[in-house]
Design a protein around this motif. Sequence first.
Motif, mmCIF file in Angstrom:
data_model
loop_
_atom_site.group_PDB
_atom_site.id
_atom_site.type_symbol
_atom_site.label_atom_id
_atom_site.label_comp_id
_atom_site.label_asym_id
_atom_site.label_seq_id
_atom_site.Cartn_x
_atom_site.Cartn_y
_atom_site.Cartn_z
ATOM 1 N N PHE A 59 0.633 -0.908 0.100
ATOM 2 C CA PHE A 59 -0.027 -0.226 0.079
ATOM 3 C C PHE A 59 1.169 0.900 -0.384
ATOM 4 O O PHE A 59 2.465 1.053 -0.027
ATOM 5 C CB PHE A 59 -1.071 -0.300 0.642
ATOM 6 N N ARG A 76 0.405 -6.153 -7.137
ATOM 7 C CA ARG A 76 -0.030 -6.581 -6.325
ATOM 8 C C ARG A 76 -0.930 -7.658 -7.012
ATOM 9 O O ARG A 76 -0.819 -9.176 -6.961
ATOM 10 C CB ARG A 76 -0.977 -6.638 -5.970
ATOM 11 N N ALA A 84 -4.090 -5.995 0.012
ATOM 12 C CA ALA A 84 -3.553 -4.531 -0.684
ATOM 13 C C ALA A 84 -4.799 -4.128 0.688
ATOM 14 O O ALA A 84 -5.222 -4.595 1.437
ATOM 15 C CB ALA A 84 -4.790 -4.061 -1.396
#
Length: 299
Positions: A59, A76, A84
């Motif tokens: 993040f 990701r 996340a």
Amino acid sequence: MAAAKRKRDAPAARPKKRAKGVPSAPEPGAEPGPAGAEYSIPPPVSQGKWKNKERVLIFSSRGINFRTRHLMQDLRTLMPHSKADTKMDRKDQLFVINEVCEMKNCNKCIFFEAKKKQDLYMWLSNTPQGPSAKFLVQNVHTLAELKMTGNCLRGSRPLLSFDPTFDKEPHYALLKELFIQIFSTPQYHPKSQPFVDHVFTFTITDERIWFRNYQIIEEDASLVEIGPRFVLNLIKIFQGSFGGPTLYENPHYQSPNMVSSFVFVFLSWFKPSQQLSTTQPLTHFPHPVGWGRKSGKKK
């Protein structure tokens, strides 16, 4: 034969159900075959057990641009063992990230920190004990921006290729272990695929770490780039997670503010010199740099 009569107000007799997957009794006179040959179930793709419970939290802070947001999404996608979270406020201290990782049940973290809406920093940390490393991210190119011809299966496990320099310097050896624990997909992960069709390369050039992602062609084992690509400029390595005593400081690192000041001074030398006006005395000469300082006065 007459049907059997059932008593009034009595429940109807139901036939007994055979258990699912249990073979019925063999008919008399049938030849016995090999045991379990007819009812064999194919084994799953991966028969192992998921033991390496590595989870990476990816993040960022508030103030990132669109390119950083797309880079996070690409990482990701390439890392099925990642999680996340929402953006962190700029006023919060970095030690709060350890608590966020604990709530998300993650033991590794990739945190993108934006400053001045143009400088991007990346933190790689082993939470909560450490160590952690801080990088300046340069030359970012995302998957959508590159449009390379390479491709790989979503969720497949990557190979990690490192430059030989990682085994010569102690701080590079520490970073190598940190990269292995963060970017390698654990074996038998539920969201991963049991295939190896791409490779992450970490190359050291010009005192920086260059990240590339290549597809492995099955026919001739050649490499075709997929993306994304970025360059990591090491700043410091800390003993703790997001802080603590400094283990290593890069002597070749120059902050973006220092680079911009150098560029400003360099461009000022090529500024056109100020023109003399007719009313200006002859004793007032422009400075060759162009800053308009006086060269001297009459005594």
